[in-house]
Design a protein around this motif. Structure first.
Motif: not given
Length: 119
Positions: A61-75
């Motif tokens: 799921d590409f959207v999951v990959c994007v969302a978790l990448g953004i989560l890592d960035f923000v945290i």
């Protein structure tokens, strides 16, 4: 699936070591304590991007990959900013090492949380 999750966690830890300790520039280090600084943002963006790339090899799921990448960035960004803005920078003190350890713990727990999200 458990073996794949373990491999993802190992890759995220290697990614973290490389970006935080090998690839980080002096400009990034200085910029992390100034909220909104492009060098500090760039450092955390590298983390988020690398997390996204790693996940694309394991998660369909590409959207999951994007969302978790953004989560890592923000945290990652806010953890580093808090450490640099409010932390002790004197490496000869116990407080510095405790704060560095806490910073690294938060990053590691971020990866554990990502693994939990993938279950």
């Amino acid at each position: 699936m458990l073996n794949e999750l373990f491999l993802v966690l190992v890759l995220l830890q290697i990614k973290h070591w490389y970006i935080d300790f090998v690839n980080q520039s002096e400009e990034e280090v200085k910029g992390k304590g100034i909220y909104g600084n492009l060098a500090g943002i760039g450092h955390s963006f590298k983390h988020g991007l690398a997390t996204f790339v790693i996940l694309t090899f394991f998660v369909q799921d590409f959207v999951v990959c994007v969302a978790l990448g953004i989560l890592d960035f923000v945290i990652h960004y806010h953890t580093d900013w808090i450490k640099m803005r409010f932390g002790n920078r004197d490496i000869t003190t116990k407080q510095f090492w405790a704060q560095l350890g806490l910073d690294q713990l938060v990053h590691s727990l971020t990866y554990v949380f990502i693994m939990w999200m993938l279950l």
